[in-house]
Design a protein around this motif. Sequence first.
Motif, PDB file in Angstrom:
ATOM      1  N   GLY A   1      -7.731   0.587  -9.063  1.00  0.00           N
ATOM      2  CA  GLY A   1      -7.430   1.457 -10.194  1.00  0.00           C
ATOM      3  C   GLY A   1      -7.727   2.921  -9.948  1.00  0.00           C
ATOM      4  O   GLY A   1      -7.715   3.722 -10.879  1.00  0.00           O
ATOM      5  N   SER A   2      -7.975   3.308  -8.708  1.00  0.00           N
ATOM      6  CA  SER A   2      -8.366   4.681  -8.414  1.00  0.00           C
ATOM      7  C   SER A   2      -7.201   5.660  -8.441  1.00  0.00           C
ATOM      8  O   SER A   2      -7.398   6.851  -8.579  1.00  0.00           O
ATOM      9  N   ALA A   3      -5.993   5.169  -8.297  1.00  0.00           N
ATOM     10  CA  ALA A   3      -4.829   6.054  -8.265  1.00  0.00           C
ATOM     11  C   ALA A   3      -3.739   5.487  -9.164  1.00  0.00           C
ATOM     12  O   ALA A   3      -3.784   4.330  -9.566  1.00  0.00           O
ATOM     13  N   LYS A   4      -2.783   6.302  -9.424  1.00  0.00           N
ATOM     14  CA  LYS A   4      -1.640   5.898 -10.244  1.00  0.00           C
ATOM     15  C   LYS A   4      -0.394   6.079  -9.402  1.00  0.00           C
ATOM     16  O   LYS A   4      -0.171   7.137  -8.820  1.00  0.00           O
ATOM     17  N   LEU A   5       0.417   5.038  -9.332  1.00  0.00           N
ATOM     18  CA  LEU A   5       1.676   5.120  -8.606  1.00  0.00           C
ATOM     19  C   LEU A   5       2.647   5.958  -9.426  1.00  0.00           C
ATOM     20  O   LEU A   5       2.795   5.733 -10.630  1.00  0.00           O
ATOM     21  N   PRO A   6       3.304   6.940  -8.802  1.00  0.00           N
ATOM     22  CA  PRO A   6       4.296   7.723  -9.545  1.00  0.00           C
ATOM     23  C   PRO A   6       5.356   6.804 -10.157  1.00  0.00           C
ATOM     24  O   PRO A   6       5.831   5.874  -9.514  1.00  0.00           O
ATOM     25  N   HIS A   7       5.701   7.073 -11.414  1.00  0.00           N
ATOM     26  CA  HIS A   7       6.601   6.202 -12.178  1.00  0.00           C
ATOM     27  C   HIS A   7       7.950   5.997 -11.474  1.00  0.00           C
ATOM     28  O   HIS A   7       8.524   4.926 -11.546  1.00  0.00           O
ATOM     29  N   GLU A   8       8.433   7.033 -10.794  1.00  0.00           N
ATOM     30  CA  GLU A   8       9.727   6.921 -10.126  1.00  0.00           C
ATOM     31  C   GLU A   8       9.695   5.959  -8.929  1.00  0.00           C
ATOM     32  O   GLU A   8      10.732   5.536  -8.436  1.00  0.00           O
ATOM     33  N   LEU A   9       8.508   5.575  -8.463  1.00  0.00           N
ATOM     34  CA  LEU A   9       8.390   4.641  -7.338  1.00  0.00           C
ATOM     35  C   LEU A   9       8.157   3.195  -7.782  1.00  0.00           C
ATOM     36  O   LEU A   9       8.084   2.303  -6.932  1.00  0.00           O
ATOM     37  N   ASP A  10       8.035   2.954  -9.068  1.00  0.00           N
ATOM     38  CA  ASP A  10       7.777   1.589  -9.556  1.00  0.00           C
ATOM     39  C   ASP A  10       8.801   0.584  -9.037  1.00  0.00           C
ATOM     40  O   ASP A  10       8.454  -0.510  -8.604  1.00  0.00           O
ATOM     41  N   ALA A  11      10.069   0.946  -9.084  1.00  0.00           N
ATOM     42  CA  ALA A  11      11.135   0.020  -8.671  1.00  0.00           C
ATOM     43  C   ALA A  11      11.009  -0.355  -7.197  1.00  0.00           C
ATOM     44  O   ALA A  11      11.329  -1.481  -6.806  1.00  0.00           O
ATOM     45  N   LYS A  12      10.532   0.565  -6.384  1.00  0.00           N
ATOM     46  CA  LYS A  12      10.383   0.302  -4.944  1.00  0.00           C
ATOM     47  C   LYS A  12       9.370  -0.813  -4.669  1.00  0.00           C
ATOM     48  O   LYS A  12       9.510  -1.551  -3.701  1.00  0.00           O
ATOM     49  N   TYR A  13       8.372  -0.947  -5.520  1.00  0.00           N
ATOM     50  CA  TYR A  13       7.290  -1.900  -5.284  1.00  0.00           C
ATOM     51  C   TYR A  13       7.386  -3.166  -6.136  1.00  0.00           C
ATOM     52  O   TYR A  13       6.487  -3.995  -6.109  1.00  0.00           O
ATOM     53  N   GLN A  14       8.463  -3.344  -6.885  1.00  0.00           N
ATOM     54  CA  GLN A  14       8.608  -4.528  -7.725  1.00  0.00           C
ATOM     55  C   GLN A  14       8.806  -5.780  -6.871  1.00  0.00           C
ATOM     56  O   GLN A  14       9.330  -5.718  -5.754  1.00  0.00           O
TER      57      GLN A  14
ATOM     58  N   SER B   1       0.835  -1.195   0.000  1.00  0.00           N
ATOM     59  CA  SER B   1       0.000   0.000   0.000  1.00  0.00           C
ATOM     60  C   SER B   1       0.871   1.247   0.000  1.00  0.00           C
ATOM     61  O   SER B   1       2.051   1.196   0.342  1.00  0.00           O
ATOM     62  N   PHE B   2       0.269   2.350  -0.390  1.00  0.00           N
ATOM     63  CA  PHE B   2       0.954   3.636  -0.387  1.00  0.00           C
ATOM     64  C   PHE B   2      -0.090   4.732  -0.267  1.00  0.00           C
ATOM     65  O   PHE B   2      -1.282   4.490  -0.411  1.00  0.00           O
ATOM     66  N   ARG B   3       0.370   5.921   0.032  1.00  0.00           N
ATOM     67  CA  ARG B   3      -0.527   7.081   0.105  1.00  0.00           C
ATOM     68  C   ARG B   3      -0.441   7.841  -1.211  1.00  0.00           C
ATOM     69  O   ARG B   3       0.652   8.146  -1.690  1.00  0.00           O
ATOM     70  N   ASP B   4      -1.606   8.161  -1.780  1.00  0.00           N
ATOM     71  CA  ASP B   4      -1.613   8.942  -3.017  1.00  0.00           C
ATOM     72  C   ASP B   4      -1.415  10.425  -2.692  1.00  0.00           C
ATOM     73  O   ASP B   4      -1.230  10.800  -1.533  1.00  0.00           O
ATOM     74  N   LYS B   5      -1.471  11.259  -3.702  1.00  0.00           N
ATOM     75  CA  LYS B   5      -1.234  12.692  -3.520  1.00  0.00           C
ATOM     76  C   LYS B   5      -2.248  13.353  -2.592  1.00  0.00           C
ATOM     77  O   LYS B   5      -1.970  14.350  -1.959  1.00  0.00           O
ATOM     78  N   LYS B   6      -3.447  12.779  -2.514  1.00  0.00           N
ATOM     79  CA  LYS B   6      -4.500  13.320  -1.641  1.00  0.00           C
ATOM     80  C   LYS B   6      -4.411  12.793  -0.218  1.00  0.00           C
ATOM     81  O   LYS B   6      -5.181  13.190   0.642  1.00  0.00           O
TER      82      LYS B   6
END
Length: 188
Positions: free
Chosen positions: A101-114, A78-83
């Motif tokens: 599908g309600s939020a989009k993970l920032p692209h720069e954080l993709d590697a952290k969640y792989q 899990s993560f916190r979105d911009k809101k």
Amino acid sequence: MDLIEPQKNLIHRTINQTCKSTAHLANLLPTGTVLSFQILSPIFTNQGKCDDSVTKLMTLSLLSLCGASCFLLCFTDSFRDKKGNICYGLATFKGLWIIDGSAKLPHELDAKYQLRFIDFMHAIMSILVFSAIALFDHNVVKCLFPSPSHEMREILTALPVGIGVVCSMLFVAFPTHRHGIGFPVSTN
């Protein structure tokens, strides 16, 4: 006075590490799955009286579903979105797939969640811990092993304890950084 301060810091660090390790252990143990299993076990096993193949099949199905749940929940994060809302997802080799599908993970954080090798190890250990708990369930043992030999009784007594001890030590030694469904999201 100078000798007391380093000792105090060492004690504080040790206590902090112990609490952190215990929190990681609690995060990895399949508590929700175990609760569901313990509620359904007496029903599915007919309170340990598996006198027909249907009851044994239901018991094996329950064990399989709970094992699959333990495995899959190790890949949730899990993560916190911009809101500031908490968003839950399933870790993939490319990053985090957001479940609703309600939020989009920032692209720069993709590697952290792989997905990583340690995720699969935690999933396997989680299944082993659940198996150990299931082997402690009197109804399951009576259903699957109605008249065990003396050696089998010894195995059914010792194996779950061994699994629990080894997996707990491995969970503490190799903690996860995932915040699965139902666990708090870190502030950093």
